[in-house]
Design a protein around this motif. Structure first.
Motif, PDB file in Angstrom:
ATOM      1  N   LYS A  28       0.801  -1.224   0.000  1.00 45.29           N
ATOM      2  CA  LYS A  28       0.000   0.000   0.000  1.00 45.29           C
ATOM      3  C   LYS A  28       0.835   1.276   0.000  1.00 45.29           C
ATOM      4  O   LYS A  28       0.480   2.256  -0.627  1.00 45.29           O
ATOM      5  N   SER A  29       1.959   1.243   0.707  1.00 43.16           N
ATOM      6  CA  SER A  29       2.740   2.470   0.845  1.00 43.16           C
ATOM      7  C   SER A  29       4.035   2.466   0.031  1.00 43.16           C
ATOM      8  O   SER A  29       4.594   3.520  -0.223  1.00 43.16           O
ATOM      9  N   GLY A  30       4.536   1.289  -0.334  1.00 37.01           N
ATOM     10  CA  GLY A  30       5.815   1.203  -1.042  1.00 37.01           C
ATOM     11  C   GLY A  30       7.017   1.320  -0.135  1.00 37.01           C
ATOM     12  O   GLY A  30       8.148   1.415  -0.602  1.00 37.01           O
ATOM     13  N   THR A  31       6.788   1.284   1.179  1.00 32.54           N
ATOM     14  CA  THR A  31       7.895   1.369   2.124  1.00 32.54           C
ATOM     15  C   THR A  31       8.455  -0.029   2.396  1.00 32.54           C
ATOM     16  O   THR A  31       7.787  -1.037   2.202  1.00 32.54           O
ATOM     17  N   VAL A  32       9.676  -0.060   2.880  1.00 29.52           N
ATOM     18  CA  VAL A  32      10.349  -1.318   3.180  1.00 29.52           C
ATOM     19  C   VAL A  32       9.856  -1.845   4.528  1.00 29.52           C
ATOM     20  O   VAL A  32       9.900  -1.141   5.531  1.00 29.52           O
ATOM     21  N   LYS A  33       9.379  -3.086   4.540  1.00 29.98           N
ATOM     22  CA  LYS A  33       8.931  -3.724   5.778  1.00 29.98           C
ATOM     23  C   LYS A  33      10.037  -4.566   6.400  1.00 29.98           C
ATOM     24  O   LYS A  33      10.195  -4.591   7.610  1.00 29.98           O
ATOM     25  N   MET A  34      10.806  -5.274   5.547  1.00 28.37           N
ATOM     26  CA  MET A  34      11.822  -6.176   6.076  1.00 28.37           C
ATOM     27  C   MET A  34      12.931  -6.360   5.041  1.00 28.37           C
ATOM     28  O   MET A  34      12.669  -6.350   3.841  1.00 28.37           O
ATOM     29  N   ILE A  35      14.149  -6.555   5.525  1.00 34.35           N
ATOM     30  CA  ILE A  35      15.299  -6.826   4.658  1.00 34.35           C
ATOM     31  C   ILE A  35      16.035  -8.031   5.225  1.00 34.35           C
ATOM     32  O   ILE A  35      16.299  -8.087   6.435  1.00 34.35           O
ATOM     33  N   THR A  36      16.353  -8.975   4.350  1.00 28.49           N
ATOM     34  CA  THR A  36      17.179 -10.103   4.751  1.00 28.49           C
ATOM     35  C   THR A  36      18.365 -10.207   3.794  1.00 28.49           C
ATOM     36  O   THR A  36      18.279  -9.784   2.641  1.00 28.49           O
ATOM     37  N   VAL A  37      19.451 -10.778   4.286  1.00 31.95           N
ATOM     38  CA  VAL A  37      20.642 -10.964   3.469  1.00 31.95           C
ATOM     39  C   VAL A  37      20.476 -12.280   2.714  1.00 31.95           C
ATOM     40  O   VAL A  37      20.464 -13.350   3.317  1.00 31.95           O
ATOM     41  N   LEU A  54      19.114   0.598   2.257  1.00 37.79           N
ATOM     42  CA  LEU A  54      17.910   0.017   1.662  1.00 37.79           C
ATOM     43  C   LEU A  54      16.653   0.314   2.484  1.00 37.79           C
ATOM     44  O   LEU A  54      15.565   0.414   1.930  1.00 37.79           O
ATOM     45  N   ARG A  55      16.803   0.458   3.800  1.00 36.58           N
ATOM     46  CA  ARG A  55      15.646   0.782   4.653  1.00 36.58           C
ATOM     47  C   ARG A  55      14.983   2.093   4.233  1.00 36.58           C
ATOM     48  O   ARG A  55      13.783   2.270   4.424  1.00 36.58           O
ATOM     49  N   ASP A  56      15.756   3.018   3.701  1.00 35.50           N
ATOM     50  CA  ASP A  56      15.220   4.335   3.336  1.00 35.50           C
ATOM     51  C   ASP A  56      14.651   4.389   1.924  1.00 35.50           C
ATOM     52  O   ASP A  56      14.120   5.415   1.524  1.00 35.50           O
ATOM     53  N   TRP A  57      14.815   3.323   1.159  1.00 32.56           N
ATOM     54  CA  TRP A  57      14.293   3.321  -0.208  1.00 32.56           C
ATOM     55  C   TRP A  57      12.768   3.297  -0.191  1.00 32.56           C
ATOM     56  O   TRP A  57      12.143   2.717   0.695  1.00 32.56           O
ATOM     57  N   ARG A  58      12.167   3.908  -1.208  1.00 40.52           N
ATOM     58  CA  ARG A  58      10.711   3.915  -1.377  1.00 40.52           C
ATOM     59  C   ARG A  58      10.382   3.483  -2.796  1.00 40.52           C
ATOM     60  O   ARG A  58      11.101   3.809  -3.739  1.00 40.52           O
ATOM     61  N   LYS A  65       5.986  -6.622  -4.238  1.00 35.52           N
ATOM     62  CA  LYS A  65       5.890  -7.058  -2.844  1.00 35.52           C
ATOM     63  C   LYS A  65       7.254  -7.488  -2.319  1.00 35.52           C
ATOM     64  O   LYS A  65       7.580  -7.282  -1.158  1.00 35.52           O
ATOM     65  N   GLU A  66       8.071  -8.075  -3.205  1.00 35.70           N
ATOM     66  CA  GLU A  66       9.383  -8.573  -2.792  1.00 35.70           C
ATOM     67  C   GLU A  66      10.371  -8.400  -3.933  1.00 35.70           C
ATOM     68  O   GLU A  66      10.049  -8.665  -5.089  1.00 35.70           O
ATOM     69  N   LEU A  67      11.568  -7.934  -3.596  1.00 36.13           N
ATOM     70  CA  LEU A  67      12.625  -7.720  -4.584  1.00 36.13           C
ATOM     71  C   LEU A  67      13.939  -8.258  -4.045  1.00 36.13           C
ATOM     72  O   LEU A  67      14.145  -8.293  -2.833  1.00 36.13           O
ATOM     73  N   GLU A  68      14.827  -8.629  -4.943  1.00 35.85           N
ATOM     74  CA  GLU A  68      16.186  -8.983  -4.548  1.00 35.85           C
ATOM     75  C   GLU A  68      17.115  -7.957  -5.190  1.00 35.85           C
ATOM     76  O   GLU A  68      17.176  -7.842  -6.409  1.00 35.85           O
TER      77      GLU A  68
END
Length: 92
Positions: A28-37, A54-58, A65-68
């Motif tokens: 809905k917002s395009g904000t980052v919810k979670m990042i894994t290595v 990456l946390r600050d990317w929009r 929904k998910e990107l690598e």
């Protein structure tokens, strides 16, 4: 999108690496919810620098929904050219 900062201590030690980071987005917002290595750069400090950036990317909402994301930390082997009028300091 902001590039990760290259930690000074890692540059001094000439640490380089390529990593992949899985980014889960809020649709809905395009904000980052979670990042894994997904694949480490080989150095925890470089991995952390990538995660912080990456946390600050929009992203555009309702697209992904998910990107690598690949992240590369490299050091140039060629010296930076001196600006016009500058003089190189001789080495001892």
């Amino acid at each position: 999108m902001v590039a990760p900062s290259y930690p000074y201590d890692e540059r001094i030690q000439r640490h380089t690496g390529n990593g992949y980071f899985r980014v889960i987005l809020d649709l809905k917002s395009g904000t980052v919810k979670m990042i894994t290595v997904a694949k480490s750069t080989g150095y925890p400090a470089l991995d952390n620098a990538a995660i912080v950036a990456l946390r600050d990317w929009r992203w555009k909402p309702n697209r992904w929904k998910e990107l690598e994301i690949p992240v590369f930390f490299r050091l140039d082997k060629t010296p930076t050219p001196l600006p016009a009028g500058a003089v190189e300091i001789p080495s001892r």
